[in-house]
Design an enzyme around this catalytic site. Structure first.
Site, PDB file in Angstrom:
ATOM      1  N   ARG A   1       0.849  -1.197   0.000  1.00 47.61           N
ATOM      2  CA  ARG A   1       0.000   0.000   0.000  1.00 47.61           C
ATOM      3  C   ARG A   1       0.884   1.246   0.000  1.00 47.61           C
ATOM      4  O   ARG A   1       1.478   1.578   1.018  1.00 47.61           O
ATOM      5  CB  ARG A   1      -0.933  -0.012   1.211  1.00 47.61           C
ATOM      6  CG  ARG A   1      -1.941  -1.157   1.186  1.00 47.61           C
ATOM      7  CD  ARG A   1      -2.815  -1.159   2.418  1.00 47.61           C
ATOM      8  NE  ARG A   1      -2.033  -1.411   3.626  1.00 47.61           N
ATOM      9  CZ  ARG A   1      -2.558  -1.501   4.853  1.00 47.61           C
ATOM     10  NH1 ARG A   1      -3.862  -1.343   5.018  1.00 47.61           N
ATOM     11  NH2 ARG A   1      -1.790  -1.741   5.883  1.00 47.61           N
TER      12      ARG A   1
ATOM     13  N   ASP B   1       1.884   5.268  -0.118  1.00 48.66           N
ATOM     14  CA  ASP B   1       1.364   6.465   0.534  1.00 48.66           C
ATOM     15  C   ASP B   1       0.877   7.486  -0.487  1.00 48.66           C
ATOM     16  O   ASP B   1       1.144   7.374  -1.690  1.00 48.66           O
ATOM     17  CB  ASP B   1       2.457   7.118   1.387  1.00 48.66           C
ATOM     18  CG  ASP B   1       2.942   6.234   2.515  1.00 48.66           C
ATOM     19  OD1 ASP B   1       2.148   5.403   2.983  1.00 48.66           O
ATOM     20  OD2 ASP B   1       4.117   6.379   2.919  1.00 48.66           O
TER      21      ASP B   1
ATOM     22  N   ARG C   1      11.421   6.435   2.534  1.00 48.45           N
ATOM     23  CA  ARG C   1      11.540   7.897   2.488  1.00 48.45           C
ATOM     24  C   ARG C   1      12.446   8.426   3.602  1.00 48.45           C
ATOM     25  O   ARG C   1      13.155   9.421   3.415  1.00 48.45           O
ATOM     26  CB  ARG C   1      10.155   8.528   2.553  1.00 48.45           C
ATOM     27  CG  ARG C   1       9.344   8.319   1.272  1.00 48.45           C
ATOM     28  CD  ARG C   1       7.888   8.668   1.458  1.00 48.45           C
ATOM     29  NE  ARG C   1       7.717  10.051   1.890  1.00 48.45           N
ATOM     30  CZ  ARG C   1       6.566  10.530   2.370  1.00 48.45           C
ATOM     31  NH1 ARG C   1       5.509   9.734   2.495  1.00 48.45           N
ATOM     32  NH2 ARG C   1       6.475  11.790   2.729  1.00 48.45           N
TER      33      ARG C   1
END
Length: 264
Positions: free
Chosen positions: A50, A52, A196
């Site tokens: 999934r 972001d 990230r």
């Protein structure tokens, strides 16, 4: 009932991420709506990972199960006709027995793209991280300390629901490709915002090595040892992140889509 597996490329900019949310534009919600129109019955997608809000994909893999019979050509043509230009279904086939896009996967691979020309280029808005010049060699050297199984608490986003912070990074490479610096990373799985946050930490290493004295990068050993999210800077923007591949040993799936500036 037939389960179909498909590969999907998407630009994550218009979406609030992959996962369906009430009154929000999401990748899952848009594709499910298209499948429902073709199948004329409720469907729910399962997915490899999934992503972001604002994160892109060239190698996402998902499935749906339906009693409606259509040819693979008709499914492919219909889904691409009923989804926006920000989404493209690259291929579709009948899933092999026991296949699940998440639980059958053994690794996920992401590429983070920095455009280090010193400013945010108007034509690349929301596609890369426009930043000051970087030293990719220094970033690569620092990243090698993150390979292997470690406690990645320092790179774990708030709200992460994983029961363990342990993850195994199989590959981490940083290299220059023209005007871009590419961080290519593969792991068995990732924590919330883990890629990230690694992208931010290595950015700071690259900026400091290139002569940006306003950046204090720290060291990979310290990042891991302290198990403290505050030792790494603010999370890198989602615009530079691409899910590029998911590994399914033992299953026969087409290769993910290719984009030239993501080539590694």
């Amino acid at each position: 009932m037939t389960t179909y597996v498909f590969g999907v490329t998407y630009n994550g900019t218009p979406y609030r991420g992959w996962q369906r949310q009430l009154q929000q534009n999401t990748v899952q919600g848009e594709i499910e709506a298209a499948v429902r129109r073709i199948a004329n019955e409720p469907v729910t997608l399962s997915v490899a990972g999934r992503t972001d809000a604002g994160v892109h994909a060239t190698g996402q893999v998902a499935t749906f199960t339906t009693a409606t019979q259509r040819t693979l050509h008709d499914w492919l043509r219909g889904l691409n006709a009923l989804t926006s230009d920000s989404i493209h279904i690259d291929w579709i086939q009948v899933a092999e027995k026991a296949f699940h896009p998440r639980y059958s996967a053994t690794a996920r691979r992401y590429v983070y793209v920095y455009h280090d020309i010193g400013y945010s280029h108007p034509h690349l808005q929301n596609q890369v991280w426009g930043c000051a010049p970087l030293d990719p060699d220094a970033m690569h050297r620092a990243g090698q300390r993150l390979i292997g199984e470690h406690d990645f608490t320092s790179f774990r986003g708030a709200g992460c629901q994983s029961i363990t912070p342990l993850r195994r990074v199989n590959l981490l490479q940083v290299r220059r490709q023209g005007e871009f610096v590419l961080l290519d990373i593969e792991a068995n799985a990732f924590l919330l915002h883990m890629v990230r946050n690694i992208a931010r930490a290595l950015h700071d290493v690259g900026a400091a090595s290139h002569g940006d004295n306003g950046v204090t990068p720290g060291s990979p050993a310290r990042w891991l040892a302290l198990k403290d999210r505050s030792v790494v800077g603010a999370t890198a923007p989602p615009s530079g992140l691409y899910l590029t591949a998911v590994s399914y040993p033992g299953y026969s799936l087409p290769p993910p889509a290719k984009i030239s500036f993501l080539s590694t």
